[in-house]
Design a protein around this motif. Structure first.
Motif, PDB file in Angstrom:
ATOM      1  N   ARG A 298       0.826  -1.223   0.000  1.00  0.00           N
ATOM      2  CA  ARG A 298       0.000   0.000   0.000  1.00  0.00           C
ATOM      3  C   ARG A 298       0.849   1.256   0.000  1.00  0.00           C
ATOM      4  O   ARG A 298       0.471   2.258  -0.628  1.00  0.00           O
ATOM      5  CB  ARG A 298      -0.912  -0.003   1.235  1.00  0.00           C
ATOM      6  N   ILE A 299       1.991   1.238   0.667  1.00  0.00           N
ATOM      7  CA  ILE A 299       2.853   2.424   0.685  1.00  0.00           C
ATOM      8  C   ILE A 299       4.111   2.215  -0.157  1.00  0.00           C
ATOM      9  O   ILE A 299       5.047   3.012  -0.114  1.00  0.00           O
ATOM     10  CB  ILE A 299       3.248   2.824   2.125  1.00  0.00           C
ATOM     11  N   GLY A 300       4.123   1.126  -0.947  1.00  0.00           N
ATOM     12  CA  GLY A 300       5.280   0.845  -1.783  1.00  0.00           C
ATOM     13  C   GLY A 300       6.433   0.276  -0.969  1.00  0.00           C
ATOM     14  O   GLY A 300       6.231  -0.469  -0.012  1.00  0.00           O
TER      15      GLY A 300
ATOM     16  N   GLU B  98      10.454   2.722   3.702  1.00  0.00           N
ATOM     17  CA  GLU B  98      11.659   3.531   3.827  1.00  0.00           C
ATOM     18  C   GLU B  98      11.935   3.996   5.254  1.00  0.00           C
ATOM     19  O   GLU B  98      13.086   4.082   5.676  1.00  0.00           O
ATOM     20  CB  GLU B  98      11.564   4.769   2.931  1.00  0.00           C
ATOM     21  N   ARG B  99      10.862   4.308   5.997  1.00  0.00           N
ATOM     22  CA  ARG B  99      11.097   4.876   7.331  1.00  0.00           C
ATOM     23  C   ARG B  99       9.956   4.566   8.290  1.00  0.00           C
ATOM     24  O   ARG B  99       8.798   4.482   7.892  1.00  0.00           O
ATOM     25  CB  ARG B  99      11.299   6.398   7.243  1.00  0.00           C
ATOM     26  N   PHE B 100      10.323   4.398   9.548  1.00  0.00           N
ATOM     27  CA  PHE B 100       9.407   4.197  10.671  1.00  0.00           C
ATOM     28  C   PHE B 100       9.585   5.388  11.600  1.00  0.00           C
ATOM     29  O   PHE B 100      10.715   5.769  11.924  1.00  0.00           O
ATOM     30  CB  PHE B 100       9.785   2.892  11.376  1.00  0.00           C
ATOM     31  N   GLU B 101       8.471   5.979  12.036  1.00  0.00           N
ATOM     32  CA  GLU B 101       8.534   7.119  12.959  1.00  0.00           C
ATOM     33  C   GLU B 101       7.598   6.858  14.139  1.00  0.00           C
ATOM     34  O   GLU B 101       6.455   6.459  13.941  1.00  0.00           O
ATOM     35  CB  GLU B 101       8.106   8.416  12.256  1.00  0.00           C
TER      36      GLU B 101
ATOM     37  N   LEU C  42       6.495   5.081   6.364  1.00  0.00           N
ATOM     38  CA  LEU C  42       6.549   5.798   5.103  1.00  0.00           C
ATOM     39  C   LEU C  42       7.228   4.956   4.037  1.00  0.00           C
ATOM     40  O   LEU C  42       8.239   4.294   4.294  1.00  0.00           O
ATOM     41  CB  LEU C  42       7.313   7.115   5.257  1.00  0.00           C
ATOM     42  N   GLY C  43       6.651   4.983   2.832  1.00  0.00           N
ATOM     43  CA  GLY C  43       7.222   4.275   1.698  1.00  0.00           C
ATOM     44  C   GLY C  43       7.320   5.180   0.496  1.00  0.00           C
ATOM     45  O   GLY C  43       6.979   6.372   0.567  1.00  0.00           O
ATOM     46  N   ASP C  44       7.741   4.639  -0.625  1.00  0.00           N
ATOM     47  CA  ASP C  44       7.910   5.472  -1.815  1.00  0.00           C
ATOM     48  C   ASP C  44       6.598   5.716  -2.565  1.00  0.00           C
ATOM     49  O   ASP C  44       6.589   6.360  -3.622  1.00  0.00           O
ATOM     50  CB  ASP C  44       8.964   4.885  -2.746  1.00  0.00           C
ATOM     51  N   LYS C  45       5.465   5.219  -1.988  1.00  0.00           N
ATOM     52  CA  LYS C  45       4.166   5.497  -2.599  1.00  0.00           C
ATOM     53  C   LYS C  45       3.184   6.170  -1.640  1.00  0.00           C
ATOM     54  O   LYS C  45       2.039   6.425  -2.005  1.00  0.00           O
ATOM     55  CB  LYS C  45       3.544   4.191  -3.117  1.00  0.00           C
ATOM     56  N   GLY C  46       3.628   6.417  -0.425  1.00  0.00           N
ATOM     57  CA  GLY C  46       2.740   7.059   0.536  1.00  0.00           C
ATOM     58  C   GLY C  46       3.102   6.706   1.966  1.00  0.00           C
ATOM     59  O   GLY C  46       4.161   6.115   2.221  1.00  0.00           O
ATOM     60  N   MET C  47       2.228   7.054   2.891  1.00  0.00           N
ATOM     61  CA  MET C  47       2.488   6.789   4.300  1.00  0.00           C
ATOM     62  C   MET C  47       1.213   6.396   5.023  1.00  0.00           C
ATOM     63  O   MET C  47       0.097   6.751   4.615  1.00  0.00           O
ATOM     64  CB  MET C  47       3.108   8.008   4.987  1.00  0.00           C
TER      65      MET C  47
ATOM     66  N   LYS D  35      -1.832   8.625   3.452  1.00  0.00           N
ATOM     67  CA  LYS D  35      -1.589   9.850   2.678  1.00  0.00           C
ATOM     68  C   LYS D  35      -0.678   9.509   1.505  1.00  0.00           C
ATOM     69  O   LYS D  35       0.382   8.900   1.700  1.00  0.00           O
ATOM     70  CB  LYS D  35      -0.944  10.924   3.552  1.00  0.00           C
ATOM     71  N   ASP D  36      -1.090   9.892   0.289  1.00  0.00           N
ATOM     72  CA  ASP D  36      -0.273   9.586  -0.881  1.00  0.00           C
ATOM     73  C   ASP D  36       0.803  10.646  -1.083  1.00  0.00           C
ATOM     74  O   ASP D  36       0.920  11.605  -0.297  1.00  0.00           O
ATOM     75  CB  ASP D  36      -1.134   9.396  -2.132  1.00  0.00           C
ATOM     76  N   LEU D  37       1.591  10.521  -2.127  1.00  0.00           N
ATOM     77  CA  LEU D  37       2.718  11.428  -2.342  1.00  0.00           C
ATOM     78  C   LEU D  37       2.283  12.855  -2.661  1.00  0.00           C
ATOM     79  O   LEU D  37       3.067  13.794  -2.498  1.00  0.00           O
ATOM     80  CB  LEU D  37       3.604  10.889  -3.470  1.00  0.00           C
ATOM     81  N   LEU D  38       1.057  13.018  -3.106  1.00  0.00           N
ATOM     82  CA  LEU D  38       0.559  14.361  -3.417  1.00  0.00           C
ATOM     83  C   LEU D  38      -0.153  15.001  -2.224  1.00  0.00           C
ATOM     84  O   LEU D  38      -0.677  16.109  -2.329  1.00  0.00           O
ATOM     85  CB  LEU D  38      -0.395  14.286  -4.614  1.00  0.00           C
ATOM     86  N   GLY D  39      -0.207  14.271  -1.103  1.00  0.00           N
ATOM     87  CA  GLY D  39      -0.818  14.818   0.101  1.00  0.00           C
ATOM     88  C   GLY D  39      -2.280  14.496   0.286  1.00  0.00           C
ATOM     89  O   GLY D  39      -2.906  14.940   1.248  1.00  0.00           O
ATOM     90  N   LYS D  40      -2.856  13.732  -0.648  1.00  0.00           N
ATOM     91  CA  LYS D  40      -4.259  13.352  -0.521  1.00  0.00           C
ATOM     92  C   LYS D  40      -4.394  12.316   0.586  1.00  0.00           C
ATOM     93  O   LYS D  40      -3.668  11.321   0.621  1.00  0.00           O
ATOM     94  CB  LYS D  40      -4.777  12.776  -1.834  1.00  0.00           C
ATOM     95  N   THR D  41      -5.342  12.542   1.496  1.00  0.00           N
ATOM     96  CA  THR D  41      -5.497  11.650   2.642  1.00  0.00           C
ATOM     97  C   THR D  41      -6.766  10.804   2.545  1.00  0.00           C
ATOM     98  O   THR D  41      -7.767  11.232   1.980  1.00  0.00           O
ATOM     99  CB  THR D  41      -5.539  12.434   3.968  1.00  0.00           C
ATOM    100  N   GLU D  42      -6.668   9.622   3.110  1.00  0.00           N
ATOM    101  CA  GLU D  42      -7.814   8.724   3.237  1.00  0.00           C
ATOM    102  C   GLU D  42      -7.890   8.278   4.691  1.00  0.00           C
ATOM    103  O   GLU D  42      -6.910   7.753   5.224  1.00  0.00           O
ATOM    104  CB  GLU D  42      -7.640   7.485   2.342  1.00  0.00           C
ATOM    105  N   ASN D  43      -9.022   8.505   5.320  1.00  0.00           N
ATOM    106  CA  ASN D  43      -9.221   8.076   6.702  1.00  0.00           C
ATOM    107  C   ASN D  43      -9.974   6.748   6.716  1.00  0.00           C
ATOM    108  O   ASN D  43     -11.033   6.613   6.108  1.00  0.00           O
ATOM    109  CB  ASN D  43     -10.026   9.120   7.476  1.00  0.00           C
ATOM    110  N   HIS D  44      -9.415   5.780   7.403  1.00  0.00           N
ATOM    111  CA  HIS D  44     -10.021   4.458   7.491  1.00  0.00           C
ATOM    112  C   HIS D  44     -10.388   4.142   8.941  1.00  0.00           C
ATOM    113  O   HIS D  44      -9.560   4.308   9.848  1.00  0.00           O
ATOM    114  CB  HIS D  44      -9.058   3.395   6.962  1.00  0.00           C
ATOM    115  N   ALA D  45     -11.611   3.716   9.148  1.00  0.00           N
ATOM    116  CA  ALA D  45     -12.047   3.348  10.494  1.00  0.00           C
ATOM    117  C   ALA D  45     -11.255   2.135  10.973  1.00  0.00           C
ATOM    118  O   ALA D  45     -11.005   1.197  10.206  1.00  0.00           O
ATOM    119  CB  ALA D  45     -13.537   3.034  10.504  1.00  0.00           C
ATOM    120  N   ILE D  46     -10.858   2.163  12.229  1.00  0.00           N
ATOM    121  CA  ILE D  46     -10.074   1.076  12.807  1.00  0.00           C
ATOM    122  C   ILE D  46     -10.533   0.843  14.243  1.00  0.00           C
ATOM    123  O   ILE D  46     -11.005   1.768  14.910  1.00  0.00           O
ATOM    124  CB  ILE D  46      -8.558   1.397  12.762  1.00  0.00           C
TER     125      ILE D  46
END
Length: 330
Positions: free
Chosen positions: A145-147, A150-153, A253-258, A272-283
């Motif tokens: 999903r995030i490609g 690359e990083r864990f925060e 974070l990955g090379d396709k989003g976070m 959140k994709d690379l262009l900053g578009k966000t999707e909220n998913h119920a959890i």
């Protein structure tokens, strides 16, 4: 029939396990509690329908008589080694609260004890492994999903002024401060979600004179390739604090989003994709983590494999990361 456990130490974290037992829908119940403070033990026992014991040794000795099949150790880290040793000698399964110990030396001794008593269940209370959002993020990483990962925060920080006068910041009793306390959770999450780590650098902050660190900023990297979309050499940024603004977040974070999760907004997982578009998913809320961990511990004792439980080896890995960060920060 509920699985019966004993609690060693009647402080604040013991109440979290008691609440977990009450929320387990009859799967687990508290049968006994031991604390050096007799009043605290009796108060806890009264609130949970349990028997109060004057010492850990007394509870362990009487465990079979009270139908206690395992114990949860909620003492300060410096007190755990003899308690765990006594429990394992009595073949009594044990889950100890994190961190596994106050020193790397004791962590190694505890891990060796677990190896010696392989047939007795041992676990560490790294409850964030049972947070639904964490498990979902692991799945989504594997699915791509995030490609490429690359990083864990991870930020676990808040203002805890009361810790200045408690054992939590006493170097002899705790062994470390904000990083050993909160950061051990962070390091275990990194190991659970990404893989084994190496500490690259660390900066510690000391606000309280003569006490342990109140803040830590630690950079790590993974040293092995993980599952799908996890190539290894993944960076990890961990921030731990006892004297700062509240933040409890985990992001990957990955090379396709976070993907990011905020424990203070517990029913939403954000992509959140690379262009900053966000999707909220119920959890499902993070509030279930203690209950699911306690149930998993009870099921493991009853013979069911529970791969989500943190082992003493996992506890040692987090302790080793703490020691390395502490050395780097000097």
């Amino acid at each position: 029939m509920a699985f019966r456990i004993g609690i060693i130490g009647a402080g604040g974290i013991a109440n979290a396990h008691a609440a977990a037992a009450k929320d387990s829908q009859g799967q687990v119940e508290i049968a006994g509690v031991a604390d050096m403070n007799r009043e605290a033990a009796e108060k806890f026992a009264s609130a949970n329908g349990a028997t109060a014991f004057e010492s850990a040794e007394a509870l362990i000795k009487s465990a079979k008589d009270h139908g206690i099949g395992g114990i949860v150790v909620c003492t300060p880290p410096s007190a755990r080694l003899p308690i765990v040793a006594a429990a394992l000698k009595a073949k009594l399964p044990v889950m100890t609260e994190k961190p596994i110990a106050h020193t790397l030396a004791d962590a190694k001794k505890l891990e060796s004890l677990a190896k010696k008593h392989k047939k007795v269940v041992t676990a560490i209370g790294y409850c964030h492994r049972f947070t639904p959002a964490v498990l979902k993020m692991k799945d989504l990483i594997a699915e791509g999903r995030i490609g490429r990962l690359e990083r864990f925060e991870n930020f676990f920080a808040c203002d805890l002024p009361g810790h200045q006068s408690k054992w939590f910041s006493d170097p002899k009793k705790a062994g470390g401060g904000a990083f050993l306390d909160m950061g051990s959770h962070s390091m275990d999450l990194f190991h659970f979600m990404v893989g084994p780590s190496k500490v690259v650098g660390a900066v510690f902050d000391y606000k309280w004179k003569g006490r342990t660190e109140t803040g830590a900023t630690v950079l790590v990297k993974s040293i092995k390739k993980g599952g799908p979309n996890n190539p290894g050499n993944v960076a990890g940024v961990v921030l731990s604090g006892w004297a700062e603004t509240s933040r409890f977040t985990v992001s990957v974070l990955g090379d396709k989003g976070m993907l990011s999760y905020d424990y203070e907004n517990p029913e939403v997982l954000v992509f959140k994709d690379l262009l900053g578009k966000t999707e909220n998913h119920a959890i499902e809320t993070c509030g279930v983590r203690f209950t699911r961990q306690l149930v998993a511990f009870s099921k493991a004792i009853q013979g069911s494999k529970q791969p989500g439980l943190a082992t003493f080896a996992d506890g040692l890995a987090a302790a080793a990361a703490d020691a390395a960060a502490r050395k780097s920060a000097k």
